[in-house]
Design a protein around this motif. Structure first.
Motif, short mmCIF file in Angstrom:
data_model
loop_
_atom_site.label_atom_id
_atom_site.label_comp_id
_atom_site.label_asym_id
_atom_site.label_seq_id
_atom_site.Cartn_x
_atom_site.Cartn_y
_atom_site.Cartn_z
N TRP A 276 42.73 41.10 43.42
CA TRP A 276 41.69 40.09 43.16
C TRP A 276 40.75 40.59 42.08
O TRP A 276 40.51 41.81 41.94
CB TRP A 276 40.91 39.76 44.44
CG TRP A 276 40.23 40.93 45.10
CD1 TRP A 276 40.78 41.78 46.02
CD2 TRP A 276 38.90 41.40 44.87
NE1 TRP A 276 39.86 42.73 46.38
CE2 TRP A 276 38.69 42.52 45.69
CE3 TRP A 276 37.85 40.97 44.05
CZ2 TRP A 276 37.49 43.24 45.72
CZ3 TRP A 276 36.66 41.67 44.07
CH2 TRP A 276 36.48 42.79 44.90
N GLN A 277 40.24 39.65 41.35
CA GLN A 277 39.32 39.98 40.27
C GLN A 277 38.30 38.84 40.18
O GLN A 277 38.67 37.69 39.97
CB GLN A 277 40.12 40.08 38.97
CG GLN A 277 39.36 40.61 37.79
CD GLN A 277 40.27 40.76 36.58
OE1 GLN A 277 40.91 39.81 36.15
NE2 GLN A 277 40.34 41.95 36.03
N LEU A 278 37.05 39.16 40.39
CA LEU A 278 36.02 38.12 40.32
C LEU A 278 35.92 37.58 38.90
O LEU A 278 36.05 38.33 37.92
CB LEU A 278 34.67 38.69 40.75
CG LEU A 278 34.56 39.11 42.22
CD1 LEU A 278 33.22 39.80 42.46
CD2 LEU A 278 34.72 37.92 43.15
N ALA B 266 37.24 33.46 41.45
CA ALA B 266 38.04 34.68 41.33
C ALA B 266 39.45 34.36 40.87
O ALA B 266 39.93 33.23 41.01
CB ALA B 266 38.09 35.40 42.68
N HIS B 267 40.09 35.37 40.32
CA HIS B 267 41.50 35.28 39.97
C HIS B 267 42.26 36.11 41.00
O HIS B 267 41.97 37.29 41.19
CB HIS B 267 41.75 35.84 38.57
CG HIS B 267 41.08 35.04 37.49
ND1 HIS B 267 40.84 35.52 36.22
CD2 HIS B 267 40.60 33.77 37.50
CE1 HIS B 267 40.25 34.60 35.50
NE2 HIS B 267 40.08 33.52 36.25
N LEU B 268 43.22 35.46 41.65
CA LEU B 268 44.01 36.14 42.68
C LEU B 268 45.43 36.31 42.14
O LEU B 268 46.13 35.32 41.90
CB LEU B 268 44.01 35.32 43.97
CG LEU B 268 42.64 34.89 44.50
CD1 LEU B 268 42.80 34.08 45.80
CD2 LEU B 268 41.72 36.08 44.73
#
Lengths: 107, 161
Positions: free
Chosen positions: B3-5, B19-21
């Motif tokens: 995950w990346q906010l 977020a990018h999952l």
């Protein structure tokens, strides 16, 4: 955004290697990733457009990317409302888990 | 999964998450197939536009100028290890399944349903055993995962017991 881009291919196998690559890329604002694959006749060292492959292209670099199957997906969660009392700043991991829980069951 | 906010996460309000999952799949899947699969999902959650060969996926952390405070100064991404390292998307089956059927299955979800993988996996990390993550964090994550599945539905004592 520029019209022509430089290209780099990175092979990863599995989510852990993919996570390492994404973590590395967090520090580089000049790069992003795409799902496409460079066509064989394109010179990877030459700046190219970010366009899909076309049979009638004038130059390989003008339409260089093949639409191929890939082993990764990105789900873009955009402004998902959290339950009352949950804070993305204070409860970051729980917020992410909440978003994951709403995705289709496979995830 | 990784995950990346998003850059805007937590900047303007902290009651929403962006977020990018990222997920690894157990087999390569074409963009057209993923777009079809996405049609059966909630559009607010799964945007089919990202299943495009030349769509940029921005990965860099945002820059915060003078006077702006990064709401996540320590880390804005992470790896969550799931029971299965790769996701198995039954794309044909899902494409054929109606929205009504999916909604119905969502409404009858319970904790013993194998599909609630997140909740069960998180609970498995509860405790101080080998591989355990303690108590506070797994409990909070498990609650978040459960709430995301069943919303405001009241939990029956049978399920708790």
């Amino acid at each position: 955004m520029p019209a022509y881009f430089s290209y780099e291919y990175r092979a990863v196998d599995g989510i852990e290697e993919f996570a390492s690559l994404l973590t590395e890329l967090e520090q580089d604002r000049s790069r992003f990733i795409i799902r496409g694959q460079l066509a064989d006749d394109v010179d990877a060292e030459t700046p190219m457009r970010r366009r899909l492959y076309r049979n009638d292209r004038s130059e390989p670099i003008e339409s260089p990317f093949l639409d191929v199957s890939t082993t990764w997906v990105m789900i873009d969660i955009d402004k998902l409302a959290l339950p009352r009392g949950m804070s993305v700043r204070e409860d970051t991991l729980a917020s992410v888990e909440y978003a994951i829980g709403i995705l289709p069951a496979e995830f | 999964m990784f995950w990346q906010l998003s850059g805007s996460a937590g900047v303007f309000d902290d009651g929403h998450v962006s977020a990018h999952l990222y997920y690894w799949l157990d087999k390569p899947i074409a963009n057209d197939v993923l777009k079809q699969w996405a049609k059966g999902c909630d559009r607010r959650l799964v945007d089919p536009a990202v299943f495009n060969a030349v769509q940029p996926h921005y990965t860099a952390a945002p820059l915060f100028g003078e006077g702006c405070v990064d709401p996540f100064p320590d880390s804005r991404s992470g790896l969550i290890k799931k029971a299965n390292a790769a996701v198995c998307l039954e794309v044909r089956q899902l494409a054929a399944e109606s929205k009504q059927a999916r909604a119905a299955s969502h409404n009858t979800l319970d904790l013993n349903d194998d599909r609630v993988g997140g909740f069960s996996n998180i609970l498995a990390t509860l405790g101080d055993h080998d591989g355990g993550s303690g108590f506070n964090e797994p409990l909070l994550r498990a609650v978040a995962s459960y709430v995301s599945k069943v919303g405001g539905k009241k939990l029956s004592s049978r399920k708790i017991g």
